[in-house]
Design a protein around this motif. Structure first.
Motif, PDB file in Angstrom:
ATOM      1  N   PRO A 111      30.076 -28.085 -76.449  1.00  0.00           N
ATOM      2  CA  PRO A 111      29.877 -26.626 -76.639  1.00  0.00           C
ATOM      3  C   PRO A 111      29.880 -25.569 -75.730  1.00  0.00           C
ATOM      4  CG  PRO A 111      27.764 -28.189 -77.635  1.00  0.00           C
ATOM      5  CD  PRO A 111      28.884 -28.894 -76.719  1.00  0.00           C
ATOM      6  N   LEU A 112      29.601 -26.192 -74.505  1.00  0.00           N
ATOM      7  CA  LEU A 112      29.749 -25.161 -73.308  1.00  0.00           C
ATOM      8  C   LEU A 112      31.246 -24.897 -73.002  1.00  0.00           C
ATOM      9  CD1 LEU A 112      27.123 -26.503 -70.750  1.00  0.00           C
ATOM     10  CD2 LEU A 112      26.998 -24.461 -72.184  1.00  0.00           C
ATOM     11  N   TYR A 113      32.283 -25.920 -73.292  1.00  0.00           N
ATOM     12  CA  TYR A 113      33.318 -25.685 -73.300  1.00  0.00           C
ATOM     13  C   TYR A 113      33.941 -24.845 -74.236  1.00  0.00           C
ATOM     14  CZ  TYR A 113      38.412 -26.741 -73.617  1.00  0.00           C
ATOM     15  OH  TYR A 113      39.881 -26.581 -73.443  1.00  0.00           O
ATOM     16  N   VAL A 114      33.560 -24.911 -75.386  1.00  0.00           N
ATOM     17  CA  VAL A 114      33.952 -23.913 -76.532  1.00  0.00           C
ATOM     18  C   VAL A 114      33.667 -22.542 -76.223  1.00  0.00           C
ATOM     19  CG1 VAL A 114      33.892 -23.605 -79.015  1.00  0.00           C
ATOM     20  CG2 VAL A 114      34.084 -25.754 -78.136  1.00  0.00           C
ATOM     21  N   LEU A 115      32.259 -22.321 -75.928  1.00  0.00           N
ATOM     22  CA  LEU A 115      31.592 -21.095 -75.260  1.00  0.00           C
ATOM     23  C   LEU A 115      32.522 -20.439 -74.326  1.00  0.00           C
ATOM     24  CD1 LEU A 115      29.428 -19.134 -75.797  1.00  0.00           C
ATOM     25  CD2 LEU A 115      28.065 -20.490 -74.266  1.00  0.00           C
ATOM     26  N   GLN A 116      32.731 -21.042 -73.426  1.00  0.00           N
ATOM     27  CA  GLN A 116      33.470 -20.495 -72.091  1.00  0.00           C
ATOM     28  C   GLN A 116      35.036 -20.163 -72.386  1.00  0.00           C
ATOM     29  OE1 GLN A 116      32.264 -23.641 -69.015  1.00  0.00           O
ATOM     30  NE2 GLN A 116      32.322 -21.779 -67.809  1.00  0.00           N
ATOM     31  N   ARG A 117      35.503 -21.164 -73.461  1.00  0.00           N
ATOM     32  CA  ARG A 117      36.914 -20.784 -73.944  1.00  0.00           C
ATOM     33  C   ARG A 117      36.865 -19.570 -74.504  1.00  0.00           C
ATOM     34  NH1 ARG A 117      40.819 -22.433 -78.001  1.00  0.00           N
ATOM     35  NH2 ARG A 117      42.531 -22.807 -77.351  1.00  0.00           N
ATOM     36  N   SER A 118      35.944 -19.275 -75.513  1.00  0.00           N
ATOM     37  CA  SER A 118      35.881 -18.184 -76.593  1.00  0.00           C
ATOM     38  C   SER A 118      35.727 -16.887 -75.793  1.00  0.00           C
ATOM     39  CB  SER A 118      34.604 -18.509 -77.543  1.00  0.00           C
ATOM     40  OG  SER A 118      34.641 -19.527 -78.397  1.00  0.00           O
ATOM     41  N   VAL A 119      34.728 -16.857 -74.782  1.00  0.00           N
ATOM     42  CA  VAL A 119      34.506 -15.688 -73.948  1.00  0.00           C
ATOM     43  C   VAL A 119      35.753 -15.542 -73.007  1.00  0.00           C
ATOM     44  CG1 VAL A 119      33.220 -14.864 -71.685  1.00  0.00           C
ATOM     45  CG2 VAL A 119      31.940 -16.164 -73.452  1.00  0.00           C
ATOM     46  N   LEU A 120      36.562 -16.478 -72.739  1.00  0.00           N
ATOM     47  CA  LEU A 120      37.853 -16.296 -71.882  1.00  0.00           C
ATOM     48  C   LEU A 120      38.964 -15.434 -72.987  1.00  0.00           C
ATOM     49  CD1 LEU A 120      39.711 -16.507 -69.544  1.00  0.00           C
ATOM     50  CD2 LEU A 120      40.352 -18.763 -70.379  1.00  0.00           C
ATOM     51  N   ILE A 121      39.215 -15.942 -74.130  1.00  0.00           N
ATOM     52  CA  ILE A 121      39.600 -15.569 -75.076  1.00  0.00           C
ATOM     53  C   ILE A 121      39.750 -14.150 -75.498  1.00  0.00           C
ATOM     54  CG2 ILE A 121      40.679 -15.446 -77.519  1.00  0.00           C
ATOM     55  CD1 ILE A 121      40.372 -18.624 -77.431  1.00  0.00           C
ATOM     56  N   LYS A 122      38.415 -13.757 -75.599  1.00  0.00           N
ATOM     57  CA  LYS A 122      37.733 -12.470 -75.710  1.00  0.00           C
ATOM     58  C   LYS A 122      38.225 -11.398 -74.699  1.00  0.00           C
ATOM     59  CE  LYS A 122      33.443  -9.907 -77.098  1.00  0.00           C
ATOM     60  NZ  LYS A 122      33.715  -8.723 -76.048  1.00  0.00           N
ATOM     61  N   ARG A 123      38.223 -11.919 -73.360  1.00  0.00           N
ATOM     62  CA  ARG A 123      38.470 -11.106 -72.207  1.00  0.00           C
ATOM     63  C   ARG A 123      39.909 -10.846 -72.292  1.00  0.00           C
ATOM     64  NH1 ARG A 123      37.872  -7.050 -69.535  1.00  0.00           N
ATOM     65  NH2 ARG A 123      38.443  -7.183 -67.165  1.00  0.00           N
ATOM     66  N   LEU A 124      40.742 -11.864 -72.657  1.00  0.00           N
ATOM     67  CA  LEU A 124      42.068 -11.773 -72.674  1.00  0.00           C
ATOM     68  C   LEU A 124      42.444 -10.675 -73.727  1.00  0.00           C
ATOM     69  CD1 LEU A 124      43.382 -15.645 -72.000  1.00  0.00           C
ATOM     70  CD2 LEU A 124      43.702 -13.617 -70.529  1.00  0.00           C
ATOM     71  N   GLU A 125      41.901 -10.808 -74.886  1.00  0.00           N
ATOM     72  CA  GLU A 125      42.320  -9.920 -75.927  1.00  0.00           C
ATOM     73  C   GLU A 125      41.779  -8.412 -75.551  1.00  0.00           C
ATOM     74  OE1 GLU A 125      39.958 -11.165 -79.270  1.00  0.00           O
ATOM     75  OE2 GLU A 125      41.422 -12.518 -79.635  1.00  0.00           O
ATOM     76  N   GLU A 126      40.738  -8.167 -74.790  1.00  0.00           N
ATOM     77  CA  GLU A 126      40.465  -6.942 -74.172  1.00  0.00           C
ATOM     78  C   GLU A 126      41.360  -6.347 -73.307  1.00  0.00           C
ATOM     79  OE1 GLU A 126      36.539  -7.500 -72.496  1.00  0.00           O
ATOM     80  OE2 GLU A 126      35.662  -7.567 -74.211  1.00  0.00           O
ATOM     81  N   LEU A 127      41.942  -7.308 -72.471  1.00  0.00           N
ATOM     82  CA  LEU A 127      42.724  -6.672 -71.430  1.00  0.00           C
ATOM     83  C   LEU A 127      44.096  -6.589 -72.250  1.00  0.00           C
ATOM     84  CD1 LEU A 127      42.276  -9.543 -68.447  1.00  0.00           C
ATOM     85  CD2 LEU A 127      41.697  -7.079 -68.433  1.00  0.00           C
ATOM     86  N   ALA A 128      44.548  -7.307 -73.283  1.00  0.00           N
ATOM     87  CA  ALA A 128      45.783  -6.921 -73.949  1.00  0.00           C
ATOM     88  C   ALA A 128      45.627  -5.591 -74.724  1.00  0.00           C
ATOM     89  CB  ALA A 128      46.070  -8.186 -74.770  1.00  0.00           C
ATOM     90  N   THR A 129      44.599  -5.101 -75.069  1.00  0.00           N
ATOM     91  CA  THR A 129      44.339  -3.972 -76.245  1.00  0.00           C
ATOM     92  C   THR A 129      43.857  -2.739 -75.252  1.00  0.00           C
ATOM     93  OG1 THR A 129      42.112  -4.716 -76.724  1.00  0.00           O
ATOM     94  CG2 THR A 129      44.023  -5.580 -77.947  1.00  0.00           C
ATOM     95  N   THR A 130      43.304  -2.812 -74.012  1.00  0.00           N
ATOM     96  CA  THR A 130      42.770  -1.839 -73.549  1.00  0.00           C
ATOM     97  C   THR A 130      43.345  -1.176 -72.030  1.00  0.00           C
ATOM     98  OG1 THR A 130      40.516  -2.985 -74.043  1.00  0.00           O
ATOM     99  CG2 THR A 130      40.479  -1.116 -72.096  1.00  0.00           C
ATOM    100  N   ASP A 131      43.362   0.016 -71.767  1.00  0.00           N
ATOM    101  CA  ASP A 131      43.878   0.565 -70.758  1.00  0.00           C
ATOM    102  C   ASP A 131      42.965   0.410 -69.641  1.00  0.00           C
ATOM    103  OD1 ASP A 131      45.409   2.562 -69.303  1.00  0.00           O
ATOM    104  OD2 ASP A 131      43.490   3.697 -69.142  1.00  0.00           O
ATOM    105  N   GLN A 132      43.413  -0.162 -68.687  1.00  0.00           N
ATOM    106  CA  GLN A 132      42.321  -0.713 -67.591  1.00  0.00           C
ATOM    107  C   GLN A 132      41.760   0.420 -66.837  1.00  0.00           C
ATOM    108  OE1 GLN A 132      41.037  -4.090 -67.839  1.00  0.00           O
ATOM    109  NE2 GLN A 132      42.222  -3.716 -69.708  1.00  0.00           N
ATOM    110  N   LYS A 133      42.375   1.521 -66.656  1.00  0.00           N
ATOM    111  CA  LYS A 133      41.689   2.702 -65.837  1.00  0.00           C
ATOM    112  C   LYS A 133      40.651   3.124 -66.525  1.00  0.00           C
ATOM    113  CE  LYS A 133      45.643   3.821 -62.773  1.00  0.00           C
ATOM    114  NZ  LYS A 133      46.691   4.652 -62.458  1.00  0.00           N
ATOM    115  N   THR A 134      40.892   3.536 -67.909  1.00  0.00           N
ATOM    116  CA  THR A 134      39.833   4.136 -68.631  1.00  0.00           C
ATOM    117  C   THR A 134      38.919   3.257 -69.611  1.00  0.00           C
ATOM    118  OG1 THR A 134      41.562   4.569 -70.256  1.00  0.00           O
ATOM    119  CG2 THR A 134      41.453   6.186 -68.461  1.00  0.00           C
ATOM    120  N   GLN A 135      39.254   2.227 -69.844  1.00  0.00           N
ATOM    121  CA  GLN A 135      38.615   1.360 -70.848  1.00  0.00           C
ATOM    122  C   GLN A 135      38.771   1.811 -72.206  1.00  0.00           C
ATOM    123  OE1 GLN A 135      37.627  -1.589 -69.829  1.00  0.00           O
ATOM    124  NE2 GLN A 135      38.499  -0.715 -67.783  1.00  0.00           N
ATOM    125  N   LEU A 136      39.562   2.489 -72.406  1.00  0.00           N
ATOM    126  CA  LEU A 136      40.070   3.092 -73.913  1.00  0.00           C
ATOM    127  C   LEU A 136      41.289   2.248 -74.344  1.00  0.00           C
ATOM    128  CD1 LEU A 136      40.277   7.011 -73.267  1.00  0.00           C
ATOM    129  CD2 LEU A 136      38.290   5.706 -74.066  1.00  0.00           C
TER     130      LEU A 136
END
Length: 441
Positions: free
Chosen positions: A234-259
């Protein structure tokens, strides 16, 4: 004549003076060293006063083994999460230190914290790089003191079972949040925000979820210790899910403004126009262009310019609704799509944004480190709507862009509504907008 012992002493002093620790702000150094001193003192006191049973040593060994195994299984994920994190970095060490705080004496809690963080530094974090040792020690100290807090909360509860575990988890969470927030604030008080010090809602929910797993692990350890190995998956799945969410944020978000970035905003706008077409609805669109932005970069430097962009992005986000699409198109241009909004209401929103931008006082620094305040910045905003000013998102935004041009041509620092075949100048409530429209009509 200088003896070899004297040379060794001089070398040691030179080495200590060269530690990266001393480059940190003095309040951070004092708080960190004080925390370490408290942790060491409590560990020594508990070693002298509290006996350790063989069973407790066995539990310590089991928790240490599980922590090492989990670190090995997830070390690549943890390494990527740490590289991509911003603000507080949430590890899963609470899973092991919460049960330790409840089931073993404080000296073993401290030993477990040291084992976990040394192993994390060596395996998950590419080794302890020069200048990073004090960070690892500070983080380990925070988690050890949090484990002590969990044990103290459980002791004060004076009960057994779920109530004790809940109290320990709360004690752990409060100590960890307080120490982490204080450390992050003292490390950079000028840039500190509530979210950067205490974490976002998602960060705190993640920490609470990890503590819940730690509470369940405590119950397993007291009844069926061998089943505790099941917690690793479960910890492996939890950490992997958090990483995927972060990667999705980076792919969809402007890093200077977070828009939203331009691509993601366009995708969302296409979905919104499809919805509006199906339901016969409408939406407003804002194109926001900062006036004379290049002069900020030329006068104060690009870092100051970035702070201006962040401040303006925050204003646009605050003055729009949670379900509105707000993005950065690049450079100094921002866009906002307001679903189910008339052109008149969109102009009203744009006027609020324009006024708020003109009132901003942005504390920043030049490239040379000199503190400055940037004030009286303005923006020209064009407003268009669907279906009044276009039947596609490209046509709507072209109309909004033309309105921005009209605002610039009319003197800047104004809101202009796009001119459409069924629109009239009188429908635009702003005096500045009327003048600009008249200039290009």
């Amino acid at each position: 004549m200088v003896t070899s012992g004297e040379w060794s002493g001089r070398d040691a002093v030179t080495a200590v003076k060269g530690w990266a620790l001393w480059s940190r702000p003095l309040p951070w150094i004092v708080a960190t060293l004080s925390g370490m001193a408290v942790a060491v003192a409590l560990t020594i006191a508990s070693t002298l006063l509290i006996a350790v049973s063989l069973g407790q040593v066995g539990l310590f060994a089991l928790l240490a083994g599980l922590a090492v195994a989990q670190t090995e299984v997830t070390r690549r994920i943890e390494r990527q999460r740490r590289m991509l994190s911003h603000g507080p970095h949430i590890t899963v060490t609470s899973v092991w230190l919460l049960p330790a705080g409840l089931l073993v004496p404080p000296q073993l809690v401290a030993a477990l914290g040291v084992v976990i963080y040394v192993y994390l530094a060596l395996r998950s974090w590419n080794g302890t790089r020069p200048g990073e040792a004090h960070r690892v020690a500070a983080n380990a100290t925070t988690m050890i003191l949090s484990g002590f807090g969990a044990g103290l909360a459980a002791y004060l509860t004076g009960e057994q079972g779920v109530t004790t575990i809940a109290a320990a988890a709360l004690g752990y969470f409060l100590v960890n949040t307080a120490l982490t927030g204080l450390g992050l604030y003292l490390a950079d008080p000028k840039s500190a925000t509530l979210a950067s010090c205490l974490g976002t809602m998602d960060d705190n929910v993640l920490e609470a979820a990890i503590l819940c797993v730690g509470g369940l692990l405590t119950m397993v350890l007291t009844d069926e210790p061998l089943l505790s190995v099941l917690v690793i998956l479960p910890l492996y799945v939890l950490q992997r899910s958090v990483l995927i969410k972060r990667l999705e944020e980076l792919a969809t978000t402007d890093q200077k403004t977070q828009l939203l970035n331009a691509t993601t905003w366009q995708d969302g706008a296409q979905r919104e126009i499809s919805r509006a077409e199906r339901e016969g609805g409408s939406f407003g669109a804002l194109m926001i262009d900062l006036d004379h932005f290049k002069s900020i970069n030329d006068t104060y430097g690009h870092l100051a310019g970035d702070d201006v962009l962040k401040a303006v992005a925050a204003v646009v986000k605050q003055e729009t609704r949670a379900h509105d699409l707000v993005g950065r198109f690049g450079g100094e241009e921002f866009v906002a799509l307001l679903p189910s909004t008339s052109k008149e209401d969109a102009i009203t929103t744009a006027e609020r944004i324009r006024r708020r931008i003109s009132e901003l006082v942005i504390a920043t620094h030049t490239n040379e480190g000199e503190a400055v305040e940037i004030v009286q910045r303005t923006a020209s905003i064009g407003v268009a709507s669907f279906p009044l000013d276009g039947s596609s998102i490209e046509e709507v935004m072209a109309s909004a862009d033309a309105a921005v041009y009209a605002a610039k041509h009319g003197g800047r620092n104004r809101v202009v509504g796009a001119v459409s075949s069924v629109d009239s100048v009188d429908s635009v409530p702003s005096v500045d907008s009327v003048a600009a429209l008249a200039a290009v009509a």
